[in-house]
Design a protein around this motif. Structure first.
Motif, PDB file in Angstrom:
ATOM      1  N   THR A  47       7.911  27.894  26.211  1.00  0.00           N
ATOM      2  CA  THR A  47       9.009  28.288  25.323  1.00  0.00           C
ATOM      3  C   THR A  47       9.690  27.089  24.680  1.00  0.00           C
ATOM      4  O   THR A  47       9.991  27.115  23.481  1.00  0.00           O
ATOM      5  CB  THR A  47      10.035  29.128  26.105  1.00  0.00           C
ATOM      6  OG1 THR A  47       9.364  30.243  26.689  1.00  0.00           O
ATOM      7  CG2 THR A  47      11.150  29.609  25.208  1.00  0.00           C
ATOM      8  N   GLU A  48       9.948  26.044  25.448  1.00  0.00           N
ATOM      9  CA  GLU A  48      10.662  24.904  24.868  1.00  0.00           C
ATOM     10  C   GLU A  48       9.840  24.223  23.774  1.00  0.00           C
ATOM     11  O   GLU A  48      10.401  23.721  22.802  1.00  0.00           O
ATOM     12  CB  GLU A  48      11.128  23.915  25.932  1.00  0.00           C
ATOM     13  CG  GLU A  48      10.078  23.092  26.597  1.00  0.00           C
ATOM     14  CD  GLU A  48      10.635  22.209  27.700  1.00  0.00           C
ATOM     15  OE1 GLU A  48      11.029  21.060  27.414  1.00  0.00           O
ATOM     16  OE2 GLU A  48      10.659  22.668  28.863  1.00  0.00           O
ATOM     17  N   TYR A  49       8.516  24.267  23.882  1.00  0.00           N
ATOM     18  CA  TYR A  49       7.685  23.676  22.834  1.00  0.00           C
ATOM     19  C   TYR A  49       7.467  24.625  21.662  1.00  0.00           C
ATOM     20  O   TYR A  49       7.233  24.173  20.541  1.00  0.00           O
ATOM     21  CB  TYR A  49       6.372  23.132  23.418  1.00  0.00           C
ATOM     22  CG  TYR A  49       6.637  21.800  24.080  1.00  0.00           C
ATOM     23  CD1 TYR A  49       6.534  20.619  23.363  1.00  0.00           C
ATOM     24  CD2 TYR A  49       7.082  21.734  25.389  1.00  0.00           C
ATOM     25  CE1 TYR A  49       6.837  19.401  23.940  1.00  0.00           C
ATOM     26  CE2 TYR A  49       7.386  20.518  25.982  1.00  0.00           C
ATOM     27  CZ  TYR A  49       7.265  19.361  25.253  1.00  0.00           C
ATOM     28  OH  TYR A  49       7.576  18.151  25.821  1.00  0.00           O
ATOM     29  N   ILE A  65      14.560  18.100  25.702  1.00  0.00           N
ATOM     30  CA  ILE A  65      13.267  18.079  26.391  1.00  0.00           C
ATOM     31  C   ILE A  65      13.160  16.851  27.289  1.00  0.00           C
ATOM     32  O   ILE A  65      12.761  16.952  28.460  1.00  0.00           O
ATOM     33  CB  ILE A  65      12.102  18.117  25.373  1.00  0.00           C
ATOM     34  CG1 ILE A  65      12.009  19.499  24.735  1.00  0.00           C
ATOM     35  CG2 ILE A  65      10.769  17.744  26.035  1.00  0.00           C
ATOM     36  CD1 ILE A  65      11.019  19.594  23.590  1.00  0.00           C
ATOM     37  N   VAL A  94       9.981  26.446  20.627  1.00  0.00           N
ATOM     38  CA  VAL A  94      11.239  26.148  19.926  1.00  0.00           C
ATOM     39  C   VAL A  94      11.112  24.823  19.174  1.00  0.00           C
ATOM     40  O   VAL A  94      11.552  24.704  18.027  1.00  0.00           O
ATOM     41  CB  VAL A  94      12.426  26.124  20.909  1.00  0.00           C
ATOM     42  CG1 VAL A  94      13.693  25.589  20.249  1.00  0.00           C
ATOM     43  CG2 VAL A  94      12.674  27.511  21.488  1.00  0.00           C
ATOM     44  N   ALA A 101       8.948  28.223  30.828  1.00  0.00           N
ATOM     45  CA  ALA A 101       9.931  27.360  30.164  1.00  0.00           C
ATOM     46  C   ALA A 101       9.230  26.262  29.370  1.00  0.00           C
ATOM     47  O   ALA A 101       9.650  25.933  28.252  1.00  0.00           O
ATOM     48  CB  ALA A 101      10.898  26.762  31.190  1.00  0.00           C
ATOM     49  N   HIS A 102       8.171  25.692  29.927  1.00  0.00           N
ATOM     50  CA  HIS A 102       7.378  24.689  29.189  1.00  0.00           C
ATOM     51  C   HIS A 102       6.897  25.277  27.865  1.00  0.00           C
ATOM     52  O   HIS A 102       7.083  24.687  26.800  1.00  0.00           O
ATOM     53  CB  HIS A 102       6.138  24.273  29.996  1.00  0.00           C
ATOM     54  CG  HIS A 102       6.334  23.111  30.894  1.00  0.00           C
ATOM     55  ND1 HIS A 102       6.130  21.823  30.488  1.00  0.00           N
ATOM     56  CD2 HIS A 102       6.699  23.043  32.187  1.00  0.00           C
ATOM     57  CE1 HIS A 102       6.355  21.001  31.498  1.00  0.00           C
ATOM     58  NE2 HIS A 102       6.701  21.720  32.543  1.00  0.00           N
ATOM     59  N   ASP A 146       2.307  22.825  27.005  1.00  0.00           N
ATOM     60  CA  ASP A 146       3.328  22.520  25.992  1.00  0.00           C
ATOM     61  C   ASP A 146       2.756  22.691  24.587  1.00  0.00           C
ATOM     62  O   ASP A 146       3.364  23.338  23.729  1.00  0.00           O
ATOM     63  CB  ASP A 146       3.839  21.084  26.159  1.00  0.00           C
ATOM     64  CG  ASP A 146       4.510  20.837  27.500  1.00  0.00           C
ATOM     65  OD1 ASP A 146       4.880  21.809  28.180  1.00  0.00           O
ATOM     66  OD2 ASP A 146       4.650  19.652  27.858  1.00  0.00           O
ATOM     67  N   TRP A 184      16.872  18.725  20.073  1.00  0.00           N
ATOM     68  CA  TRP A 184      15.981  19.453  20.973  1.00  0.00           C
ATOM     69  C   TRP A 184      15.043  18.497  21.699  1.00  0.00           C
ATOM     70  O   TRP A 184      14.739  18.700  22.882  1.00  0.00           O
ATOM     71  CB  TRP A 184      15.201  20.524  20.208  1.00  0.00           C
ATOM     72  CG  TRP A 184      14.496  21.461  21.136  1.00  0.00           C
ATOM     73  CD1 TRP A 184      13.157  21.575  21.327  1.00  0.00           C
ATOM     74  CD2 TRP A 184      15.096  22.402  22.033  1.00  0.00           C
ATOM     75  NE1 TRP A 184      12.883  22.535  22.271  1.00  0.00           N
ATOM     76  CE2 TRP A 184      14.057  23.059  22.720  1.00  0.00           C
ATOM     77  CE3 TRP A 184      16.423  22.754  22.307  1.00  0.00           C
ATOM     78  CZ2 TRP A 184      14.304  24.035  23.676  1.00  0.00           C
ATOM     79  CZ3 TRP A 184      16.657  23.736  23.251  1.00  0.00           C
ATOM     80  CH2 TRP A 184      15.608  24.366  23.924  1.00  0.00           C
ATOM     81  N   LEU A 222      15.349  17.235  30.306  1.00  0.00           N
ATOM     82  CA  LEU A 222      14.754  18.129  31.292  1.00  0.00           C
ATOM     83  C   LEU A 222      13.563  17.506  32.011  1.00  0.00           C
ATOM     84  O   LEU A 222      13.178  17.961  33.083  1.00  0.00           O
ATOM     85  CB  LEU A 222      14.333  19.444  30.631  1.00  0.00           C
ATOM     86  CG  LEU A 222      15.479  20.324  30.138  1.00  0.00           C
ATOM     87  CD1 LEU A 222      14.945  21.510  29.351  1.00  0.00           C
ATOM     88  CD2 LEU A 222      16.354  20.781  31.288  1.00  0.00           C
TER      89      LEU A 222
END
Length: 160
Positions: free
Chosen positions: A74-76, A27, A78, A71-72, A132, A23, A30
């Motif tokens: 959410t990705e953090y 990141i 996760v 998205a920022h 984030d 992951w 991306l």
């Protein structure tokens, strides 16, 4: 027998930490040019055009910015979830596991935005670092509350 135990422990650690490391790679991928607004618009813009066919251009650009910021976050979130899982057995105690998760989130967020500051198609921003971190902290807080409310279920799930 000792060699088998060490091999088994290494295998277990790999299984726990591989998703976290993968992951982090996602990141950082991306944060490259491929995650820039011009590239994400190829995916996001058709969806926005479909959902809001009569929206003016400025509104669609604003919605695209909202999607990117979500998205920022959410990705953090996760990332924090994967850190909890990875450190679940390695760290002794809930507080230590949450601290390791927070250190992971803060470190990756800072490095990610610093890396973006060198990319001409991206902009590194301390506000994005805060966004984030807020995603990661939200997930850590949810996990902490979950552990307080359902200690036996949470302990069983993170110990496996």
């Amino acid at each position: 027998a000792l060699v088998f135990i060490n091999t088994e422990k290494r295998r277990e650690r790999l299984i726990r930490f591989a998703p976290l490391f993968l992951w982090i790679v996602v990141i950082f991928f991306l944060s490259s040019n491929l995650g820039s607004t011009s590239h994400t618009s190829m995916f996001v813009r058709p969806i926005l055009d479909f959902l809001f066919p009569n929206a003016p251009e400025e509104m669609l650009q604003l919605y695209h910015a909202y999607v990117r910021k979500a998205a920022h976050f959410t990705e953090y979130a996760v990332l924090a979830c994967l850190a909890i899982w990875a450190f679940g057995r390695s760290a002794s105690g809930l507080v230590r596991m949450l601290v390791y998760g927070l250190i992971t989130v803060v470190s990756v967020a800072a490095i990610d935005e610093y890396n973006q500051s060198f990319n001409l198609s991206r902009t590194g921003s301390w506000l994005d670092v805060l966004l984030d971190i807020s995603g990661g902290v939200t997930m850590l807080a949810i996990f902490w509350i979950w552990r307080l409310l359902c200690p036996s279920i949470a302990t069983d799930r993170t110990a496996n």
